[in-house]
Design a protein around this motif. Sequence first.
Motif, PDB file in Angstrom:
ATOM      1  N   ARG A 125       0.816  -1.225   0.000  1.00 12.07           N
ATOM      2  CA  ARG A 125       0.000   0.000   0.000  1.00 12.07           C
ATOM      3  C   ARG A 125       0.851   1.277   0.000  1.00 12.07           C
ATOM      4  O   ARG A 125       0.315   2.371  -0.157  1.00 12.07           O
ATOM      5  N   LEU A 126       2.150   1.143   0.181  1.00  3.52           N
ATOM      6  CA  LEU A 126       3.020   2.312   0.281  1.00  3.52           C
ATOM      7  C   LEU A 126       3.618   2.678  -1.075  1.00  3.52           C
ATOM      8  O   LEU A 126       3.831   1.813  -1.922  1.00  3.52           O
ATOM      9  N   GLU A 172      11.131   1.163  -0.282  1.00  8.97           N
ATOM     10  CA  GLU A 172      12.586   1.006  -0.349  1.00  8.97           C
ATOM     11  C   GLU A 172      13.251   1.360   0.979  1.00  8.97           C
ATOM     12  O   GLU A 172      14.161   0.664   1.425  1.00  8.97           O
ATOM     13  N   ILE A 173      12.818   2.437   1.596  1.00  8.25           N
ATOM     14  CA  ILE A 173      13.404   2.862   2.874  1.00  8.25           C
ATOM     15  C   ILE A 173      13.136   1.821   3.956  1.00  8.25           C
ATOM     16  O   ILE A 173      14.041   1.436   4.700  1.00  8.25           O
ATOM     17  N   ILE A 174      11.916   1.341   4.028  1.00 10.62           N
ATOM     18  CA  ILE A 174      11.574   0.331   5.034  1.00 10.62           C
ATOM     19  C   ILE A 174      12.382  -0.941   4.794  1.00 10.62           C
ATOM     20  O   ILE A 174      12.959  -1.508   5.726  1.00 10.62           O
ATOM     21  N   MET A 175      12.481  -1.374   3.544  1.00 12.74           N
ATOM     22  CA  MET A 175      13.218  -2.596   3.242  1.00 12.74           C
ATOM     23  C   MET A 175      14.715  -2.447   3.514  1.00 12.74           C
ATOM     24  O   MET A 175      15.392  -3.403   3.858  1.00 12.74           O
ATOM     25  N   PHE A 176      15.246  -1.243   3.395  1.00  9.55           N
ATOM     26  CA  PHE A 176      16.660  -1.010   3.679  1.00  9.55           C
ATOM     27  C   PHE A 176      16.937  -1.112   5.178  1.00  9.55           C
ATOM     28  O   PHE A 176      17.931  -1.693   5.596  1.00  9.55           O
ATOM     29  N   TYR A 177      16.042  -0.560   5.995  1.00 10.19           N
ATOM     30  CA  TYR A 177      16.289  -0.484   7.433  1.00 10.19           C
ATOM     31  C   TYR A 177      15.652  -1.603   8.257  1.00 10.19           C
ATOM     32  O   TYR A 177      15.981  -1.778   9.413  1.00 10.19           O
ATOM     33  N   CYS A 178      14.743  -2.347   7.697  1.00  5.63           N
ATOM     34  CA  CYS A 178      14.043  -3.367   8.477  1.00  5.63           C
ATOM     35  C   CYS A 178      14.862  -4.640   8.604  1.00  5.63           C
ATOM     36  O   CYS A 178      15.886  -4.808   7.949  1.00  5.63           O
ATOM     37  N   TYR A 179      14.405  -5.508   9.464  1.00  6.44           N
ATOM     38  CA  TYR A 179      14.910  -6.882   9.489  1.00  6.44           C
ATOM     39  C   TYR A 179      13.702  -7.790   9.517  1.00  6.44           C
ATOM     40  O   TYR A 179      12.592  -7.368   9.839  1.00  6.44           O
ATOM     41  N   VAL A 180      13.901  -9.041   9.130  1.00  4.22           N
ATOM     42  CA  VAL A 180      12.823 -10.020   9.158  1.00  4.22           C
ATOM     43  C   VAL A 180      13.055 -10.925  10.351  1.00  4.22           C
ATOM     44  O   VAL A 180      14.091 -11.585  10.454  1.00  4.22           O
ATOM     45  N   GLU A 181      12.120 -10.944  11.266  1.00  7.10           N
ATOM     46  CA  GLU A 181      12.244 -11.772  12.475  1.00  7.10           C
ATOM     47  C   GLU A 181      12.196 -13.247  12.101  1.00  7.10           C
ATOM     48  O   GLU A 181      11.265 -13.698  11.428  1.00  7.10           O
ATOM     49  N   ASP A 240      19.178 -12.652  10.561  1.00  8.79           N
ATOM     50  CA  ASP A 240      18.262 -11.839   9.765  1.00  8.79           C
ATOM     51  C   ASP A 240      17.810 -12.672   8.576  1.00  8.79           C
ATOM     52  O   ASP A 240      18.601 -12.979   7.681  1.00  8.79           O
ATOM     53  N   ALA A 241      16.548 -13.051   8.561  1.00  6.37           N
ATOM     54  CA  ALA A 241      16.009 -13.891   7.483  1.00  6.37           C
ATOM     55  C   ALA A 241      16.052 -13.174   6.132  1.00  6.37           C
ATOM     56  O   ALA A 241      15.855 -13.802   5.105  1.00  6.37           O
ATOM     57  N   ASP A 242      16.325 -11.891   6.121  1.00  8.23           N
ATOM     58  CA  ASP A 242      16.368 -11.100   4.894  1.00  8.23           C
ATOM     59  C   ASP A 242      17.797 -10.701   4.514  1.00  8.23           C
ATOM     60  O   ASP A 242      18.014  -9.871   3.648  1.00  8.23           O
ATOM     61  N   ALA A 243      18.790 -11.295   5.151  1.00  6.39           N
ATOM     62  CA  ALA A 243      20.185 -10.891   4.954  1.00  6.39           C
ATOM     63  C   ALA A 243      20.657 -11.067   3.515  1.00  6.39           C
ATOM     64  O   ALA A 243      21.370 -10.203   2.997  1.00  6.39           O
ATOM     65  N   ASN A 244      20.283 -12.155   2.861  1.00  5.43           N
ATOM     66  CA  ASN A 244      20.754 -12.368   1.492  1.00  5.43           C
ATOM     67  C   ASN A 244      20.335 -11.247   0.547  1.00  5.43           C
ATOM     68  O   ASN A 244      21.121 -10.794  -0.274  1.00  5.43           O
ATOM     69  N   ARG A 245      19.099 -10.776   0.678  1.00  5.58           N
ATOM     70  CA  ARG A 245      18.641  -9.660  -0.162  1.00  5.58           C
ATOM     71  C   ARG A 245      19.446  -8.411   0.158  1.00  5.58           C
ATOM     72  O   ARG A 245      19.914  -7.709  -0.734  1.00  5.58           O
ATOM     73  N   LYS A 246      19.640  -8.125   1.444  1.00  6.99           N
ATOM     74  CA  LYS A 246      20.365  -6.928   1.846  1.00  6.99           C
ATOM     75  C   LYS A 246      21.806  -6.943   1.355  1.00  6.99           C
ATOM     76  O   LYS A 246      22.368  -5.910   1.024  1.00  6.99           O
ATOM     77  N   LEU A 247      22.402  -8.111   1.328  1.00  6.68           N
ATOM     78  CA  LEU A 247      23.793  -8.243   0.903  1.00  6.68           C
ATOM     79  C   LEU A 247      23.942  -8.389  -0.609  1.00  6.68           C
ATOM     80  O   LEU A 247      25.034  -8.549  -1.120  1.00  6.68           O
ATOM     81  N   GLY A 248      22.793  -8.348  -1.325  1.00  3.55           N
ATOM     82  CA  GLY A 248      22.818  -8.410  -2.770  1.00  3.55           C
ATOM     83  C   GLY A 248      22.980  -9.805  -3.340  1.00  3.55           C
ATOM     84  O   GLY A 248      23.307  -9.963  -4.507  1.00  3.55           O
ATOM     85  N   HIS A 249      22.707 -10.829  -2.535  1.00  2.00           N
ATOM     86  CA  HIS A 249      22.857 -12.206  -3.002  1.00  2.00           C
ATOM     87  C   HIS A 249      21.643 -12.716  -3.744  1.00  2.00           C
ATOM     88  O   HIS A 249      21.717 -13.708  -4.435  1.00  2.00           O
ATOM     89  N   ILE A 250      20.490 -12.053  -3.556  1.00  2.00           N
ATOM     90  CA  ILE A 250      19.265 -12.393  -4.309  1.00  2.00           C
ATOM     91  C   ILE A 250      18.541 -11.107  -4.641  1.00  2.00           C
ATOM     92  O   ILE A 250      18.750 -10.084  -3.998  1.00  2.00           O
ATOM     93  N   GLY A 251      17.658 -11.173  -5.620  1.00  2.00           N
ATOM     94  CA  GLY A 251      16.933  -9.981  -6.067  1.00  2.00           C
ATOM     95  C   GLY A 251      15.884  -9.601  -5.130  1.00  2.00           C
ATOM     96  O   GLY A 251      15.338  -8.612  -5.041  1.00  2.00           O
TER      97      GLY A 251
END
Length: 131
Positions: A48-49, A55-64, A120-131
């Motif tokens: 909805r955003l 993008e800002i939320i995805m950059f700063y968030c983590y996935v529990e 961080d369950a979202d680490a691979n995306r943050k590190l650029g390992h997946i799209g």
Amino acid sequence: MMLIRNYVDRSPIHGLGIFASDVVAKGTRVWAFTPGFDQVFSEADLDRLPHLQREIIMFYCYVEQGLKQLVLCCDNARHFNYADDPNCGPAAHDVDGFVSAVALRDIAAGEELTYSVDEDADANRKLGHIG
């Protein structure tokens, strides 16, 4: 919400990092999920955003881990960087299923606070390992 005094500064690991203002003893809780302060987003919330806000939320968030919910820390905790030998890690204490963080060893004043990439369950995306 961070439970210890801290500050943000340039990090030798990546960009900005969070640093301990004071000595932190091993086992001290350094962060705990705080309802109403730390924000939780579902995929539907993000959809909805506008793109820039997502993008800002995805950059700063983590996935529990285990909950698969996006958490946006609303304080300096968003600046934790990953390390191979982190000084902070998950604790047995949790709030609403969100695991707290503790000092894994004594931390010196001025030392960067770090976390394991495995937490961080979202680490691979943050590190650029997946799209």
